[in-house]
Enzyme design. Structure first.
Site, short mmCIF file in Angstrom:
data_model
loop_
_atom_site.label_atom_id
_atom_site.label_comp_id
_atom_site.label_asym_id
_atom_site.label_seq_id
_atom_site.Cartn_x
_atom_site.Cartn_y
_atom_site.Cartn_z
N ASN A 115 -21.41 10.03 -3.13
CA ASN A 115 -20.91 8.64 -3.17
C ASN A 115 -21.36 7.98 -4.47
O ASN A 115 -22.40 8.33 -5.02
CB ASN A 115 -21.47 7.86 -1.97
CG ASN A 115 -20.56 6.72 -1.56
OD1 ASN A 115 -19.44 6.96 -1.14
ND2 ASN A 115 -21.03 5.49 -1.67
N SER A 166 -18.64 3.93 2.47
CA SER A 166 -19.76 2.99 2.43
C SER A 166 -20.59 3.00 3.71
O SER A 166 -21.62 2.33 3.77
CB SER A 166 -19.24 1.58 2.18
OG SER A 166 -18.42 1.18 3.27
N HIS A 226 -7.93 6.89 10.84
CA HIS A 226 -7.49 5.50 10.76
C HIS A 226 -5.99 5.38 10.53
O HIS A 226 -5.50 4.33 10.10
CB HIS A 226 -8.26 4.76 9.64
CG HIS A 226 -9.70 4.54 9.96
ND1 HIS A 226 -10.64 4.17 9.03
CD2 HIS A 226 -10.38 4.64 11.14
CE1 HIS A 226 -11.83 4.06 9.61
NE2 HIS A 226 -11.70 4.35 10.88
N CYS A 231 6.97 2.98 16.30
CA CYS A 231 7.82 2.10 17.12
C CYS A 231 6.92 1.26 18.02
O CYS A 231 6.07 1.81 18.74
CB CYS A 231 8.78 2.94 17.95
SG CYS A 231 9.70 1.97 19.16
N ARG A 280 0.85 -1.20 0.00
CA ARG A 280 0.00 0.00 0.00
C ARG A 280 0.88 1.25 0.00
O ARG A 280 0.60 2.23 -0.66
CB ARG A 280 -0.92 0.07 1.23
CG ARG A 280 -1.72 -1.16 1.59
CD ARG A 280 -3.09 -1.14 0.95
NE ARG A 280 -3.04 -1.63 -0.41
CZ ARG A 280 -2.87 -2.93 -0.74
NH1 ARG A 280 -2.76 -3.86 0.19
NH2 ARG A 280 -2.83 -3.30 -2.00
N ASN A 327 -9.02 7.69 5.24
CA ASN A 327 -8.00 7.16 4.33
C ASN A 327 -6.60 7.27 4.93
O ASN A 327 -6.29 8.21 5.65
CB ASN A 327 -8.03 7.91 3.00
CG ASN A 327 -9.37 7.73 2.30
OD1 ASN A 327 -10.14 6.85 2.66
ND2 ASN A 327 -9.66 8.58 1.33
#
Ligand code: OAD
Length: 233
Positions: free
Chosen positions: A203, A179, A107, A115, A58, A90
């Site tokens: 959306n 969503s 998030h 660490c 990612r 995101n």
């Protein structure tokens, strides 16, 4: 609009047109992986190599993508609004690269690694930091293994106090590309409604919590959002 308190919450859908996959669409990341195998503290204990490589892939994608028209439109809109808070689910850095430098990442972020010993996060974006082997911290006397600076399922989202405080005071709350499956983010529209805010959703498809919004705009964020924000400015 300049006097209004505006809060925007974005999800994976806003980065889809930049080429980053969402989680729950047909070709989404969770079609290929079980959440519990790559996105939980238990997965990190059971198979750290799999988890490490999943998020390193990612991270490498960050180098290949750029902000799209929806990220750019939010950056422009922010400059016209005195009280503007951008919250994202995101982990990419596309809002920052478009110009929204103080985005709240509830998030976590891919740009930083954390660490395991001290909990300290450090930006690790040098070429050597994208490898498939574990990396070690720069903060401990004996360098400790780093983990990704991501909120896994079962962990507390980040900066919830600041998020609640902004949404509770909002006059306008806009959700883009989410969503509505994952709480507490999906419940923030209820906080905004309780605050008396106007709530707008942009959306691709009607999400789980669509009925909670005053206005629903279905389509691609990159195509719809610039006009919607222009009309609000
Ligand atoms: P999802 O993948 O659950 O939802 C993305 C939404 O974006 C879907 O409803 C799509 O219809 C919509 N979408 C797709 N392309 C779009 C476009 N071009 N324009 C507008 N909308 C579009 O992603 P999130 O709701 O962000 O958490 O997922 C929430 C959390 O679930 C993520 O932050 C992640 C995941 O598990 C963690 O990893 C902790």
């Amino acid at each position: 609009m300049a006097q209004q308190r505006v809060v925007v919450l974005t999800g994976a859908g806003i980065s889809a047109e930049s080429g980053l996959r969402t989680f729950r669409d047909g070709d989404g990341l969770w079609e290929e992986h079980r959440i519990e195998d790559v996105a939980t503290p238990q997965a990190w204990i059971a198979d750290p190599v799999l988890v490490w490589r999943f998020y390193q892939a990612r991270r490498r994608q960050l180098l290949e993508v750029k902000p799209n028209a929806a990220h750019q439109a939010l950056a422009t809109f922010a400059t016209k609004t005195d009280h503007f808070t951008l919250i994202t689910q995101n982990v990419d850095d596309l809002h920052e690269r478009a110009g929204n430098e103080s985005t709240i990442h509830m998030h976590g972020r891919l740009k930083t690694l954390r660490c395991e010993q001290s909990g300290r996060s450090e930006v690790r974006m040098e070429e050597a930091d994208f490898c498939d082997e574990f990396l070690y911290c720069q903060c401990c006397a004996v360098p400790q293994r780093l983990r990704h600076d991501i909120v896994w399922f079962g962990e507390m989202p980040m900066q919830m106090e600041a998020i609640h405080s902004a949404v509770e005071k909002s006059d306008l709350f806009i959700v883009v590309g989410s969503s509505g499956h994952v709480y507490p983010a999906a419940g923030l529209v209820n906080v905004a409604n309780a605050a008396g805010a106007t709530t707008i959703l942009v959306n691709l498809e009607a999400p789980m919590n669509a009925e909670n919004f005053d206005e629903v705009h279905l389509g691609k964020a990159g195509e719809l959002l610039p006009n919607i924000l222009e009309a609000l400015s």
